[in-house]
Scaffold this active site. Structure first.
Site, mmCIF file in Angstrom:
data_model
loop_
_atom_site.group_PDB
_atom_site.id
_atom_site.type_symbol
_atom_site.label_atom_id
_atom_site.label_comp_id
_atom_site.label_asym_id
_atom_site.label_seq_id
_atom_site.Cartn_x
_atom_site.Cartn_y
_atom_site.Cartn_z
ATOM 1 N N GLY A 140 0.782 -1.236 0.000
ATOM 2 C CA GLY A 140 0.000 0.000 0.000
ATOM 3 C C GLY A 140 0.808 1.276 0.000
ATOM 4 O O GLY A 140 0.242 2.364 0.094
ATOM 5 N N GLU A 194 4.674 -6.263 2.401
ATOM 6 C CA GLU A 194 4.508 -6.984 1.130
ATOM 7 C C GLU A 194 4.046 -5.960 0.104
ATOM 8 O O GLU A 194 2.865 -5.804 -0.145
ATOM 9 C CB GLU A 194 3.532 -8.157 1.275
ATOM 10 C CG GLU A 194 2.289 -7.803 2.070
ATOM 11 C CD GLU A 194 1.249 -8.899 2.127
ATOM 12 O OE1 GLU A 194 1.598 -10.078 2.014
ATOM 13 O OE2 GLU A 194 0.067 -8.542 2.292
ATOM 14 N N CYS A 195 5.007 -5.259 -0.463
ATOM 15 C CA CYS A 195 4.705 -4.144 -1.364
ATOM 16 C C CYS A 195 4.786 -4.583 -2.815
ATOM 17 O O CYS A 195 5.622 -5.409 -3.185
ATOM 18 C CB CYS A 195 5.699 -3.012 -1.138
ATOM 19 S SG CYS A 195 5.547 -2.281 0.503
ATOM 20 N N GLY A 196 3.937 -4.003 -3.623
ATOM 21 C CA GLY A 196 3.944 -4.256 -5.059
ATOM 22 C C GLY A 196 4.276 -2.986 -5.828
ATOM 23 O O GLY A 196 5.387 -2.808 -6.327
ATOM 24 N N ARG A 197 3.299 -2.096 -5.863
ATOM 25 C CA ARG A 197 3.406 -0.876 -6.672
ATOM 26 C C ARG A 197 4.703 -0.107 -6.432
ATOM 27 O O ARG A 197 5.396 0.294 -7.371
ATOM 28 C CB ARG A 197 2.223 0.051 -6.332
ATOM 29 C CG ARG A 197 2.116 1.300 -7.192
ATOM 30 C CD ARG A 197 0.974 2.203 -6.709
ATOM 31 N NE ARG A 197 -0.218 1.440 -6.444
ATOM 32 C CZ ARG A 197 -1.104 1.063 -7.364
ATOM 33 N NH1 ARG A 197 -0.931 1.419 -8.611
ATOM 34 N NH2 ARG A 197 -2.159 0.351 -7.024
ATOM 35 N N CYS A 235 -11.646 -0.022 -30.376
ATOM 36 C CA CYS A 235 -12.888 0.555 -30.881
ATOM 37 C C CYS A 235 -13.860 0.790 -29.730
ATOM 38 O O CYS A 235 -14.965 0.239 -29.717
ATOM 39 C CB CYS A 235 -13.501 -0.366 -31.917
ATOM 40 S SG CYS A 235 -12.326 -0.750 -33.211
ATOM 41 N N TYR A 272 1.252 -2.840 -12.120
ATOM 42 C CA TYR A 272 -0.166 -2.868 -12.509
ATOM 43 C C TYR A 272 -0.369 -2.283 -13.910
ATOM 44 O O TYR A 272 -1.333 -1.552 -14.152
ATOM 45 C CB TYR A 272 -1.027 -2.138 -11.462
ATOM 46 C CG TYR A 272 -0.876 -2.729 -10.078
ATOM 47 C CD1 TYR A 272 -1.285 -4.023 -9.817
ATOM 48 C CD2 TYR A 272 -0.294 -2.005 -9.045
ATOM 49 C CE1 TYR A 272 -1.125 -4.589 -8.559
ATOM 50 C CE2 TYR A 272 -0.127 -2.555 -7.782
ATOM 51 C CZ TYR A 272 -0.545 -3.842 -7.543
ATOM 52 O OH TYR A 272 -0.382 -4.393 -6.303
HETATM 53 C C1 LIG Z 1 -2.079 -6.248 -3.896
HETATM 54 C C2 LIG Z 1 -1.662 -6.635 -2.547
HETATM 55 C C3 LIG Z 1 -0.452 -6.159 -2.035
HETATM 56 C C4 LIG Z 1 0.413 -5.153 -2.750
HETATM 57 O O1 LIG Z 1 -0.212 -3.922 -2.743
HETATM 58 P P1 LIG Z 1 0.533 -2.609 -3.283
HETATM 59 O O2 LIG Z 1 -0.486 -1.556 -3.105
HETATM 60 O O3 LIG Z 1 0.887 -2.866 -4.697
HETATM 61 O O4 LIG Z 1 1.741 -2.408 -2.432
HETATM 62 C C5 LIG Z 1 -0.073 -6.601 -0.782
HETATM 63 N N1 LIG Z 1 -0.832 -7.468 -0.084
HETATM 64 C C6 LIG Z 1 -1.985 -7.949 -0.547
HETATM 65 C C7 LIG Z 1 -2.761 -8.894 0.267
HETATM 66 C C8 LIG Z 1 -2.447 -7.546 -1.791
HETATM 67 O O5 LIG Z 1 -3.617 -8.000 -2.237
#
Ligand SMILES: *Cc1c(COP(=O)(O)O)cnc(C)c1O
Length: 397
Positions: free
Chosen positions: A228, A267-270, A345, A374
């Site tokens: 997040g 647990e970071c993604g973005r 389209c 994403y």
């Molecule tokens: C998507 C998700 C994340 C990563 O979220 P980001 O906003 O990309 O950091 C972490 N934990 C869980 C459970 C998720 O679903």
């Protein structure tokens, strides 16, 4: 080489209009190293692979992160294809028996349990396999929580166990010899841009978890604070202040005795992959319809759905390409407010509305920045059956 020069260089080799995702793996490594190095002791950093699970990205990150967070068996397979040993955390709001069984058989480090029914099914599957499941209960906290772009808790969503039902889940987990309840998982929001608020959020988590530990005589070992951490797509020079965040978090953990025995998992993604990726799309046409200037690029939101999903204007630059192969006039705009669309389209295929640019011409390349998270991973690739973009990895592959 700067990314703009790189685009100009590869453009020269392309007969067909350019359409590509480009990822800089060295930039990714530098960023991840910097982020992890600043974390206080007792923190662990996992990468949530749904943000971008391309194999070279996972391979670059595997030696740097403490593990990967996944939400399907397919994602477990992607992680295992790059590393046989990297720890895996397995979560997701709906899991089949087969998925739970497979996660246990593949020895994931933690399973996030999201409902009491799921907890019961996991118990019986673990009993069947004669094993003990390492579990965090995912809790959907009572609000209010700080606001961010996407909210997963403190508000009605499908995620986690309602805080009101948590006592029942804890008691059930404690009673079961098949469940090793190690702690809690509290991923509550996405794209938070405010470092101070994020520290307050974690302080709030510690309060709640400590309360449950006391109430139920639990020995908590793990608090997963989720991901997040945000990316500011609207003001690129005002990104989440990770240094400020980790400094304050360090002070919090130093002074808060209650969390001394816990490991804090991120647990970071973005935040990990957004900045290392670009989506580059060549301008095919420029036209003015009913008073609006449209710039139409090769590709579309079937490759890069993020701006549609978030209803935002995605940040970009125009990379000038000097070559012009026709004998007639090159369509061009100067000092114009442009709307950038793809080849689909549907009028929803829009990346940007009314953005001011000094100049854009047919044959230039629109380069969307912060496209590494994403982007491709959330898009519906085959809508209209245009070719897929190239996936180009630069740096030490
Ligand atoms: C998507 C998700 C994340 C990563 O979220 P980001 O906003 O990309 O950091 C972490 N934990 C869980 C459970 C998720 O679903």
């Amino acid at each position: 080489m700067q990314i703009e020069e790189f685009i100009q260089a590869i453009k020269a080799d392309h007969q067909e209009p350019l359409c590509a995702f480009i990822y800089d793996l060295n930039r990714l490594r530098d960023h991840a190293q910097h982020v992890i190095a600043q974390l206080p002791e007792r923190c662990r950093f996992f990468y949530a692979i749904k943000a971008n699970s391309e194999q070279p990205i996972l391979r670059a990150l595997a030696p740097l992160v403490h593990g990967f967070e996944v939400a399907s068996i397919g994602e477990i397979a992607k992680v295992r294809a790059v590393s046989a040993t990297t720890p895996i955390i397995f979560g997701g709001p709906g899991k089949t028996d087969a998925e739970l069984r497979s996660a246990l058989q593949q020895c994931v480090s933690l399973i996030h349990v999201e409902s009491i029914h799921e907890l019961r099914r996991l118990q019986s599957i673990a009993a069947d396999l004669d094993t003990v499941a390492p579990v965090l209960l995912r809790v959907n906290l009572r609000g209010p929580l700080p606001t961010a772009t996407l909210q997963m808790a403190g508000t009605p969503t499908q995620f986690g166990i309602d805080e009101a039902l948590l006592p029942e889940a804890i008691v059930e987990a404690q009673r079961s010899p098949q469940i090793d309840l190690q702690g809690f998982h509290l991923h509550s929001l996405s794209n938070n841009l405010n470092a101070d608020e994020h520290v307050r959020l974690i302080a709030h988590y510690i309060d709640r978890v400590h309360g449950w530990a006391q109430e139920f005589g639990l020995r908590v070992r793990v608090l997963n604070v989720g991901g997040g951490i945000g990316v500011n797509y609207a003001q690129l020079d005002q990104q989440f202040d990770w240094q400020r965040f980790t400094t304050q978090l360090g002070a919090l953990l130093e002074h808060d005795d209650r969390a001394r025995e816990w490991r804090l998992i991120f647990e970071c993604g973005r935040f990990v992959t957004a900045a290392c990726g670009w989506y580059a799309a060549e301008v095919l046409d420029i036209k003015r319809n009913h008073g609006t200037d449209f710039v139409i690029v090769r590709g579309g939101t079937q490759h890069f759905r993020l701006p549609v999903s978030w209803q935002h204007n995605h940040p970009f630059v125009v990379v000038p390409i000097e070559e012009w192969r026709y004998r007639f006039t090159r369509p061009a705009l100067q000092d114009a407010a442009i709307t950038i669309t793809g080849q689909l389209c549907t009028p929803k295929d829009v990346f940007v509305r009314g953005a001011q640019v000094p100049r854009v011409r047919a044959g230039d390349v629109v380069l969307f920045v912060y496209a590494g998270a994403y982007g491709w991973s959330i898009s519906h690739h085959d809508f209209l059956s245009h070719p897929h973009p190239e996936q180009i990895f630069i740096g030490d592959v």
